[in-house]
Design a protein around this motif. Structure first.
Motif, PDB file in Angstrom:
ATOM      1  N   ASN A  63     -27.368 -18.664 -40.353  1.00  0.00           N
ATOM      2  CA  ASN A  63     -26.990 -17.291 -39.995  1.00  0.00           C
ATOM      3  C   ASN A  63     -27.037 -16.376 -41.213  1.00  0.00           C
ATOM      4  N   GLU A  64     -26.645 -16.885 -42.366  1.00  0.00           N
ATOM      5  CA  GLU A  64     -26.654 -16.061 -43.574  1.00  0.00           C
ATOM      6  C   GLU A  64     -28.073 -15.690 -43.981  1.00  0.00           C
ATOM      7  N   ALA A  65     -28.986 -16.651 -43.907  1.00  0.00           N
ATOM      8  CA  ALA A  65     -30.383 -16.365 -44.251  1.00  0.00           C
ATOM      9  C   ALA A  65     -30.996 -15.405 -43.247  1.00  0.00           C
ATOM     10  N   ARG A  66     -30.687 -15.595 -41.966  1.00  0.00           N
ATOM     11  CA  ARG A  66     -31.226 -14.703 -40.944  1.00  0.00           C
ATOM     12  C   ARG A  66     -30.669 -13.288 -41.112  1.00  0.00           C
ATOM     13  N   ALA A  67     -29.385 -13.193 -41.466  1.00  0.00           N
ATOM     14  CA  ALA A  67     -28.775 -11.877 -41.696  1.00  0.00           C
ATOM     15  C   ALA A  67     -29.461 -11.164 -42.851  1.00  0.00           C
ATOM     16  N   GLN A  68     -29.764 -11.904 -43.922  1.00  0.00           N
ATOM     17  CA  GLN A  68     -30.434 -11.304 -45.072  1.00  0.00           C
ATOM     18  C   GLN A  68     -31.826 -10.815 -44.710  1.00  0.00           C
ATOM     19  N   LEU A  69     -32.546 -11.577 -43.909  1.00  0.00           N
ATOM     20  CA  LEU A  69     -33.893 -11.175 -43.494  1.00  0.00           C
ATOM     21  C   LEU A  69     -33.850  -9.933 -42.614  1.00  0.00           C
ATOM     22  N   HIS A  70     -32.892  -9.860 -41.718  1.00  0.00           N
ATOM     23  CA  HIS A  70     -32.758  -8.656 -40.881  1.00  0.00           C
ATOM     24  C   HIS A  70     -32.440  -7.436 -41.760  1.00  0.00           C
ATOM     25  N   LEU A  88     -31.487  -1.237 -35.572  1.00  0.00           N
ATOM     26  CA  LEU A  88     -31.375  -2.477 -34.808  1.00  0.00           C
ATOM     27  C   LEU A  88     -31.263  -3.679 -35.744  1.00  0.00           C
ATOM     28  N   ASP A  89     -32.077  -3.688 -36.793  1.00  0.00           N
ATOM     29  CA  ASP A  89     -32.023  -4.785 -37.753  1.00  0.00           C
ATOM     30  C   ASP A  89     -30.684  -4.818 -38.486  1.00  0.00           C
ATOM     31  N   PHE A  90     -30.193  -3.663 -38.895  1.00  0.00           N
ATOM     32  CA  PHE A  90     -28.921  -3.623 -39.613  1.00  0.00           C
ATOM     33  C   PHE A  90     -27.770  -4.110 -38.724  1.00  0.00           C
ATOM     34  N   ASN A  91     -27.777  -3.681 -37.466  1.00  0.00           N
ATOM     35  CA  ASN A  91     -26.723  -4.132 -36.553  1.00  0.00           C
ATOM     36  C   ASN A  91     -26.810  -5.632 -36.313  1.00  0.00           C
ATOM     37  N   GLN A  92     -28.043  -6.153 -36.187  1.00  0.00           N
ATOM     38  CA  GLN A  92     -28.218  -7.584 -36.000  1.00  0.00           C
ATOM     39  C   GLN A  92     -27.738  -8.353 -37.230  1.00  0.00           C
ATOM     40  N   SER A  93     -28.023  -7.813 -38.397  1.00  0.00           N
ATOM     41  CA  SER A  93     -27.579  -8.448 -39.632  1.00  0.00           C
ATOM     42  C   SER A  93     -26.053  -8.526 -39.686  1.00  0.00           C
ATOM     43  N   LEU A  94     -25.389  -7.438 -39.307  1.00  0.00           N
ATOM     44  CA  LEU A  94     -23.917  -7.432 -39.319  1.00  0.00           C
ATOM     45  C   LEU A  94     -23.337  -8.402 -38.303  1.00  0.00           C
ATOM     46  N   SER A  95     -23.994  -8.528 -37.152  1.00  0.00           N
ATOM     47  CA  SER A  95     -23.483  -9.450 -36.138  1.00  0.00           C
ATOM     48  C   SER A  95     -23.522 -10.897 -36.624  1.00  0.00           C
ATOM     49  N   LEU A  96     -24.437 -11.203 -37.520  1.00  0.00           N
ATOM     50  CA  LEU A  96     -24.564 -12.552 -38.064  1.00  0.00           C
ATOM     51  C   LEU A  96     -23.685 -12.765 -39.296  1.00  0.00           C
ATOM     52  N   LYS A  97     -23.469 -11.684 -40.043  1.00  0.00           N
ATOM     53  CA  LYS A  97     -22.664 -11.788 -41.280  1.00  0.00           C
ATOM     54  C   LYS A  97     -21.928 -10.452 -41.467  1.00  0.00           C
ATOM     55  N   PRO A  98     -20.684 -10.377 -41.020  1.00  0.00           N
ATOM     56  CA  PRO A  98     -19.982  -9.076 -40.966  1.00  0.00           C
ATOM     57  C   PRO A  98     -19.568  -8.501 -42.312  1.00  0.00           C
ATOM     58  N   ASP A  99     -19.522  -9.303 -43.374  1.00  0.00           N
ATOM     59  CA  ASP A  99     -18.980  -8.819 -44.643  1.00  0.00           C
ATOM     60  C   ASP A  99     -20.081  -8.367 -45.591  1.00  0.00           C
ATOM     61  N   GLN A 100     -20.844  -7.335 -45.185  1.00  0.00           N
ATOM     62  CA  GLN A 100     -21.952  -6.839 -46.001  1.00  0.00           C
ATOM     63  C   GLN A 100     -21.749  -5.356 -46.321  1.00  0.00           C
ATOM     64  N   ASP A 102     -23.400  -3.324 -48.229  1.00  0.00           N
ATOM     65  CA  ASP A 102     -24.625  -2.525 -48.255  1.00  0.00           C
ATOM     66  C   ASP A 102     -25.074  -2.127 -46.850  1.00  0.00           C
ATOM     67  N   VAL A 103     -24.847  -2.995 -45.886  1.00  0.00           N
ATOM     68  CA  VAL A 103     -25.240  -2.678 -44.506  1.00  0.00           C
ATOM     69  C   VAL A 103     -24.336  -1.578 -43.939  1.00  0.00           C
ATOM     70  N   PHE A 104     -23.034  -1.689 -44.175  1.00  0.00           N
ATOM     71  CA  PHE A 104     -22.130  -0.626 -43.729  1.00  0.00           C
ATOM     72  C   PHE A 104     -22.499   0.705 -44.382  1.00  0.00           C
ATOM     73  N   ASN A 105     -22.916   0.654 -45.645  1.00  0.00           N
ATOM     74  CA  ASN A 105     -23.272   1.878 -46.354  1.00  0.00           C
ATOM     75  C   ASN A 105     -24.465   2.576 -45.710  1.00  0.00           C
ATOM     76  N   ILE A 106     -25.543   1.820 -45.434  1.00  0.00           N
ATOM     77  CA  ILE A 106     -26.719   2.459 -44.852  1.00  0.00           C
ATOM     78  C   ILE A 106     -26.449   2.912 -43.427  1.00  0.00           C
ATOM     79  N   LEU A 107     -25.627   2.163 -42.688  1.00  0.00           N
ATOM     80  CA  LEU A 107     -25.270   2.614 -41.341  1.00  0.00           C
ATOM     81  C   LEU A 107     -24.447   3.901 -41.407  1.00  0.00           C
TER      82      LEU A 107
END
Length: 292
Positions: A63-70, A88-100, A102-107
């Protein structure tokens, strides 16, 4: 990044010729504003996207690797202007690994672009809860607060961001924009002048500040931009910035027609990852609905 087209020869001469056509008569009347060839997807970007698609098709990813790829694919989509696919990719990444953070920042930036300011504040707060040293989340939250009309809070965030690097002209500019709308032109100009006097003023961005201070005219700004341009990539980036901040000036002066034209020019080079490109569309939407 590499631009996927035949490069121009003798670029500096060409840009100077374009700038010479820019204005006739007074400094605000355009004949032919300088423009860049709009940036296009590169072969490297397309190959990188294809590679990520192949990796995501594998069944043995954690899940961590998939989250990074998304997340990486989301950044690629974002740089190419495909914002819905990126989200869509950012949301999918968060669903797999919520503690990111950088993803919250871009969203949060996306929420700001769409005028969803409360959601943007929450996203940036989440970023800073996960990483309290995430400088750009504080900057981005300050911009969101500015567009949300919460000037005092925006000022505090952008002041903190400025104090981390007092020689960055763009930090001065956004602080100036907040102070101008909040406290008035005179006070904002004096603060900008003082901050400039205490900074190391090297680099292109300081010419934008000189334009706001009245040290150089609009025509001189664009002529200097053209003279210093080394290639189409740099030209597109600098024109994106110059047209955006010129538009902000005209908008403040009540000349919304010229501001609209300039915001459109700021977007014309396809410099999708720049703050100025991101918020030019927001500015156009606000002007369309006659928001303050």
């Amino acid at each position: 990044m590499t631009v996927f087209y035949k490069p121009l020869t003798n670029v500096a001469l060409l840009l100077l010729m374009m700038a010479s056509l820019l204005l006739t008569g007074c400094s605000s009347q355009w004949t032919f504003p300088p423009m860049a060839v709009p940036l296009q997807p590169t072969l490297q970007q397309e190959v990188h996207l294809a590679r990520i698609d192949q990796l995501l098709a594998r069944k043995d990813l954690s899940n961590e690797a998939r989250a990074q790829l998304h997340y990486e694919r989301g950044l690629m989509h974002d740089n190419l202007g495909m914002r819905d696919l990126a989200r869509l990719d950012f949301n999918q990444s968060l669903s797999l690994k919520p503690d990111q953070p950088d993803v919250f920042n871009i969203l949060g930036v996306y929420f700001t672009q769409n005028g969803h300011y409360d959601a943007a504040y929450e996203a940036f707060d989440s970023t800073l809860e996960l990483d309290d040293n995430h400088s750009y989340a504080e900057r981005n939250r300050g911009i969101a607060l500015y567009y949300g009309g919460r000037y005092r809070l925006a000022y505090q965030d952008l002041l903190n961001h400025y104090q981390e690097d007092r020689d960055d002209p763009y930090r001065l500019i956004w602080l100036y924009l907040v102070e101008r709308d909040w406290q008035g032109e005179s006070q904002a100009q004096q603060a900008l002048l003082t901050r400039k006097a205490n900074a190391e003023t090297t680099g292109w961005g300081w010419q934008l500040i000189d334009m706001y201070l009245g040290v150089i005219s609009e025509r001189e700004l664009l002529e200097q931009l053209a003279a210093q341009g080394k290639d189409n990539q740099q030209l597109a980036e600098r024109l994106c910035e110059a047209y955006f901040y010129l538009a902000k000036r005209y908008q403040y002066q009540g000349d919304n027609d010229r501001a609209v034209a300039l915001y459109k020019l700021a977007m014309s080079g396809n410099v999708y990852q720049f703050v100025e490109h991101r918020y030019a569309l927001l500015e156009l939407n606000r002007l369309a609905y006659r928001q303050p």
